[in-house]
Design a protein around this motif. Structure first.
Motif, mmCIF file in Angstrom:
data_model
loop_
_atom_site.group_PDB
_atom_site.id
_atom_site.type_symbol
_atom_site.label_atom_id
_atom_site.label_comp_id
_atom_site.label_asym_id
_atom_site.label_seq_id
_atom_site.Cartn_x
_atom_site.Cartn_y
_atom_site.Cartn_z
ATOM 1 N N ALA A 84 -6.662 -3.827 -4.384
ATOM 2 C CA ALA A 84 -5.388 -3.661 -5.096
ATOM 3 C C ALA A 84 -4.390 -4.732 -4.651
ATOM 4 N N LEU A 85 -4.413 -5.073 -3.364
ATOM 5 C CA LEU A 85 -3.540 -6.146 -2.872
ATOM 6 C C LEU A 85 -3.924 -7.492 -3.475
ATOM 7 N N GLN A 86 -5.220 -7.746 -3.595
ATOM 8 C CA GLN A 86 -5.631 -9.016 -4.201
ATOM 9 C C GLN A 86 -5.140 -9.103 -5.641
ATOM 10 N N TYR B 234 -2.469 -11.875 -6.821
ATOM 11 C CA TYR B 234 -2.804 -12.739 -7.952
ATOM 12 C C TYR B 234 -1.694 -12.680 -9.007
ATOM 13 N N ARG B 235 -1.216 -11.485 -9.288
ATOM 14 C CA ARG B 235 -0.154 -11.323 -10.295
ATOM 15 C C ARG B 235 1.129 -12.012 -9.848
ATOM 16 N N GLN B 236 1.452 -11.911 -8.580
ATOM 17 C CA GLN B 236 2.669 -12.553 -8.089
ATOM 18 C C GLN B 236 2.567 -14.073 -8.132
ATOM 19 N N PHE C 85 -4.616 -8.036 -15.231
ATOM 20 C CA PHE C 85 -5.345 -7.093 -14.394
ATOM 21 C C PHE C 85 -4.459 -5.963 -13.869
ATOM 22 N N THR C 86 -3.292 -5.794 -14.461
ATOM 23 C CA THR C 86 -2.346 -4.795 -13.950
ATOM 24 C C THR C 86 -2.922 -3.386 -14.019
ATOM 25 N N GLU C 87 -3.629 -3.068 -15.105
ATOM 26 C CA GLU C 87 -4.187 -1.722 -15.219
ATOM 27 C C GLU C 87 -5.306 -1.501 -14.207
ATOM 28 N N LEU C 88 -6.085 -2.532 -13.924
ATOM 29 C CA LEU C 88 -7.119 -2.436 -12.895
ATOM 30 C C LEU C 88 -6.484 -2.275 -11.516
ATOM 31 N N GLU C 89 -5.442 -3.017 -11.264
ATOM 32 C CA GLU C 89 -4.699 -2.891 -10.009
ATOM 33 C C GLU C 89 -4.200 -1.466 -9.817
ATOM 34 N N GLN C 90 -3.576 -0.924 -10.863
ATOM 35 C CA GLN C 90 -3.018 0.425 -10.763
ATOM 36 C C GLN C 90 -4.117 1.475 -10.626
ATOM 37 N N ALA C 91 -5.269 1.242 -11.261
ATOM 38 C CA ALA C 91 -6.377 2.197 -11.160
ATOM 39 C C ALA C 91 -6.827 2.366 -9.719
ATOM 40 N N ASN C 92 -6.784 1.283 -8.936
ATOM 41 C CA ASN C 92 -7.181 1.375 -7.537
ATOM 42 C C ASN C 92 -6.137 2.092 -6.700
ATOM 43 N N ILE C 93 -4.870 1.927 -7.051
ATOM 44 C CA ILE C 93 -3.817 2.685 -6.376
ATOM 45 C C ILE C 93 -3.928 4.163 -6.733
ATOM 46 N N GLY D 92 -6.887 0.321 7.932
ATOM 47 C CA GLY D 92 -6.743 0.693 6.531
ATOM 48 C C GLY D 92 -5.353 1.220 6.236
ATOM 49 N N THR D 93 -4.815 2.004 7.162
ATOM 50 C CA THR D 93 -3.465 2.546 6.988
ATOM 51 C C THR D 93 -2.427 1.434 6.992
ATOM 52 N N ALA D 94 -2.594 0.440 7.868
ATOM 53 C CA ALA D 94 -1.652 -0.685 7.909
ATOM 54 C C ALA D 94 -1.670 -1.463 6.594
ATOM 55 N N SER D 95 -2.859 -1.665 6.017
ATOM 56 C CA SER D 95 -2.948 -2.329 4.716
ATOM 57 C C SER D 95 -2.232 -1.511 3.651
ATOM 58 N N LEU D 96 -2.389 -0.187 3.740
ATOM 59 C CA LEU D 96 -1.735 0.694 2.771
ATOM 60 C C LEU D 96 -0.221 0.628 2.902
ATOM 61 N N VAL D 97 0.286 0.421 4.117
ATOM 62 C CA VAL D 97 1.735 0.273 4.303
ATOM 63 C C VAL D 97 2.253 -0.859 3.424
ATOM 64 N N TYR D 98 1.548 -1.992 3.427
ATOM 65 C CA TYR D 98 1.969 -3.116 2.580
ATOM 66 C C TYR D 98 1.894 -2.732 1.110
ATOM 67 N N LEU D 99 0.795 -2.128 0.688
ATOM 68 C CA LEU D 99 0.614 -1.792 -0.726
ATOM 69 C C LEU D 99 1.693 -0.823 -1.211
ATOM 70 N N LEU D 100 2.006 0.180 -0.422
ATOM 71 C CA LEU D 100 3.028 1.152 -0.810
ATOM 72 C C LEU D 100 4.416 0.536 -0.797
ATOM 73 N N ALA D 101 4.665 -0.364 0.137
ATOM 74 C CA ALA D 101 5.952 -1.067 0.152
ATOM 75 C C ALA D 101 6.124 -1.884 -1.124
ATOM 76 N N ALA D 102 5.046 -2.502 -1.591
ATOM 77 C CA ALA D 102 5.096 -3.267 -2.837
ATOM 78 C C ALA D 102 5.423 -2.364 -4.022
ATOM 79 N N GLN D 103 4.874 -1.150 -4.030
ATOM 80 C CA GLN D 103 5.144 -0.223 -5.129
ATOM 81 C C GLN D 103 6.591 0.278 -5.095
ATOM 82 N N GLU D 104 7.078 0.603 -3.901
ATOM 83 C CA GLU D 104 8.478 1.025 -3.798
ATOM 84 C C GLU D 104 9.407 -0.110 -4.210
ATOM 85 N N ASN D 105 9.064 -1.313 -3.822
ATOM 86 C CA ASN D 105 9.871 -2.468 -4.188
ATOM 87 C C ASN D 105 9.906 -2.649 -5.710
ATOM 88 N N ALA D 106 8.787 -2.410 -6.378
ATOM 89 C CA ALA D 106 8.746 -2.513 -7.844
ATOM 90 C C ALA D 106 9.685 -1.499 -8.481
#
Length: 597
Positions: free
Chosen positions: A458-460, A464-466, A473-481, A574-588
């Motif tokens: 999901a981070l990749q 890539y989108r950024q 690939f936004t729907e694929l990205e969101q599917a993994n979240i 894995g949890t540390a990676s998720l911290v970044y992913l969730l921060a990106a979602q809150e930022n959105a």
């Protein structure tokens, strides 16, 4: 009554309710479910659920219902039938992205009804900070959750240039996966993700804890406090230019459940072994591991130190300068013998069998401003090898995505930048070729730590989108979240306690939970594995009836049971990676709110 018992009672009641309903229904209606992201959906984001049934029946449309008024607010076409997947005979994707009004809703298809969920800009608010709870709880040295110290005698050396059993102070860092092993490779990667999360999304993080992890403020975001805890330990693991250590402890740690303070599994009181990185094969059960060099771990050190130095430049100039020097020496150590450093194991064959290192060197070279060199490393492994495949060894391609491409692409001239961005696109396309064939858009192999791969992929997609401004690939990205928070065959979140009132793990493979019923808030569990992997693992048994039995299959299994260490053990990295992913979602969500104003 604890949460584990409550959850199991809930599932038993639901089971009998289904039986009674089926017995009284002469038409024997289909058994169907609607899986959703339990956290909810951003108003301007992709919004998809999955309808899944054990009967081969077609559906034409679905309804979105206001949970407060029970009025239908949106009707959508069900789209194409995706057919069988896992335990299900028929599946459909239910897309309602065009509906953007905030509120609380549920989806309905005939008699099937989803759990209620929110649509609003704050559905991810505080989630990244919540996951930091797990990292604080995993601290070694002083543990703020237990408010006590542990592993204060680490440790005695092995394989180093110094005599074996030399004492070196390496107290600190994080326990790796709800056990007490400590690995440099996972810790450096986790530290880098936390630092990157602060760099990219600082406003989403709060200051509610002191540097030692206890409650209170210190005028610094908690995520940066946690990252510094990692940096300080990495400094101890690289105490001088020609010394670097790979891990504390080994699989003798798995001798039994115990609290961290009561850890004496190595025959030397409370002292544990420290394995030196010598670039040569070391212990692996009855055999030796396949270590070929020093690069993979040392380069991760270098990248984390360099990013830390940049972030601390204004906060603590002396610390920043020290990190900069350590970044340079770690890079030199990585060049000492190009190759991979695998972990050591004494009793069992299970190790972190990392087989790639040029991705780590790409990231480190980028931070050393050796861009031509970094680009050469990028060209040697343009696509992380597991992408698009069905399997891989445990931690074989680690980190699970190429972190270097993201940093390198942002620093290159336009032509070279496009080349590196296309590497990301190629990897995503390989996964998409598999994912587009099932309703869950699942293209991630169900190997050990599949949730870590899911988070990283999901981070990749996000990076890539950024970098490209390409949203294909936004729907694929969101599917993994969505998968991580309930849009999966079991309908469960894979993060302990998130969301608070959702279906989340309650019986993880964790000493703290098993012995004292301590909640492990924010921990991302390993995730589903192929049925064949589960059947062949050593020492697994379920301790309780399987509440997800109806959703297991030969393809893939997941158990919320202490006895299943393969699917239900939380991991620090894995949890540390998720911290970044969730921060990106809150930022959105924050950015969308700002645009409206």
């Amino acid at each position: 009554m604890n949460s584990s018992v409550q959850k199991r009672i809930y599932f038993v009641l639901c089971f009998f309710s289904i039986l009674l309903t089926g017995a009284s229904n002469k038409k024997n209606e289909e058994l169907a479910w609607i899986r959703i992201n339990q956290l909810g959906y951003l108003p301007e984001g992709v919004k998809v659920a999955v309808w899944c049934s054990k009967q081969n029946q077609e559906i034409k449309e679905f309804e979105l219902v206001n949970a407060r008024t029970n009025k239908v607010v949106y009707r959508g076409a069900a789209g194409k039938a995706f057919g069988a997947y896992g335990p299900f005979t028929q599946t459909y994707r239910l897309a309602f992205t065009s509906f953007t009004k905030s509120g609380r809703y549920y989806l309905r298809v005939n008699q099937a009804r989803s759990p209620e969920f929110k649509i609003n800009k704050e559905v991810y608010r505080g989630t990244a900070d919540f996951c930091l709870r797990y990292l604080r709880q995993q601290r070694s040295g002083f543990n703020p959750f237990l408010q006590d110290s542990c592993h204060t005698h680490d440790g005695y050396t092995l394989y180093g240039p110094m005599p074996d059993s030399t004492h070196v102070n390496v107290v600190g860092g994080w326990h790796d996966a709800s056990d007490y092993l400590q690995y440099s490779t996972t810790s450096a990667n986790a530290t880098y993700h936390l630092l990157l999360a602060y760099r990219d999304f600082a406003p989403v993080f709060t200051d509610r804890h002191q540097a030692n992890g206890l409650k209170g403020k210190n005028k610094q975001a908690d995520v940066l406090d946690e990252a510094r805890w990692g940096l300080d330990w990495l400094l101890k693991m690289h105490p001088q230019d020609d010394w670097m250590f790979n891990q504390i402890a080994d699989d003798r740690d798995h001798s039994g459940m115990r609290l961290p303070k009561e850890d004496s599994a190595y025959g030397r009181g409370y002292e544990r072994p420290i394995y030196f990185i010598n670039g040569e094969p070391q212990q692996r059960g009855k055999f030796l591991n396949n270590t070929t060099g020093t690069s993979s771990t040392a380069a991760k050190f270098s990248g984390a130190f360099a990013l830390g130095s940049q972030l601390y430049h204004k906060l603590d100039s002396n610390y920043s300068q020290r990190l900069k020097q350590k970044s340079i020496s770690a890079y030199a150590f990585a060049l000492k013998k190009p190759g991979v450093t695998q972990t050591a194991s004494v009793k069992a064959p299970y190790i972190y069998a990392e087989d790639n290192w040029v991705d780590d060197m790409e990231l480190a070279a980028t931070w050393q401003n050796r861009l031509e060199e970094a680009l050469q490393y990028a060209q040697k492994e343009p696509v992380t090898p597991w992408l698009g495949t069905d399997t891989a060894k445990h931690y074989q391609w680690y980190p699970f995505i190429n972190m270097g491409h993201y940093e390198l692409a942002s620093r290159l001239p336009e032509d070279s930048r496009k080349v590196v961005i296309n590497y990301y696109q190629d990897g995503i396309n390989r996964v998409w070729q598999k994912a587009q064939n099932n309703a869950f858009y699942r293209g991630i192999p169900f190997i050990w730590c599949s949730n870590n791969l899911t988070t990283s992929f999901a981070l990749q997609c996000y990076w890539y989108r950024q970098l490209s401004n390409d949203s294909q690939f936004t729907e694929l990205e969101q599917a993994n979240i969505d998968w991580l928070f309930g849009l999966n065959p079991w309908g469960t979140s894979m993060v302990y306690g998130l969301p608070a009132k959702g279906d989340t793990p309650v019986d993880p493979h964790s000493s703290l939970m098993h012995l004292n019923n301590y909640p492990i808030d924010g921990g991302l569990v390993d995730g589903p594995v192929y049925g064949q992997i589960y059947k062949n693992l050593i020492g697994i048994k379920l301790y309780n009836p399987d509440e997800y039995a109806a959703f297991q299959s030969d393809l893939v299994v997941y158990h919320d049971d202490f006895g299943d260490y393969s699917t239900n053990e939380p991991t620090m990295d894995g949890t540390a990676s998720l911290v970044y992913l969730l921060a990106a979602q809150e930022n959105a969500g924050r950015k969308a709110n700002t645009k409206k104003k």
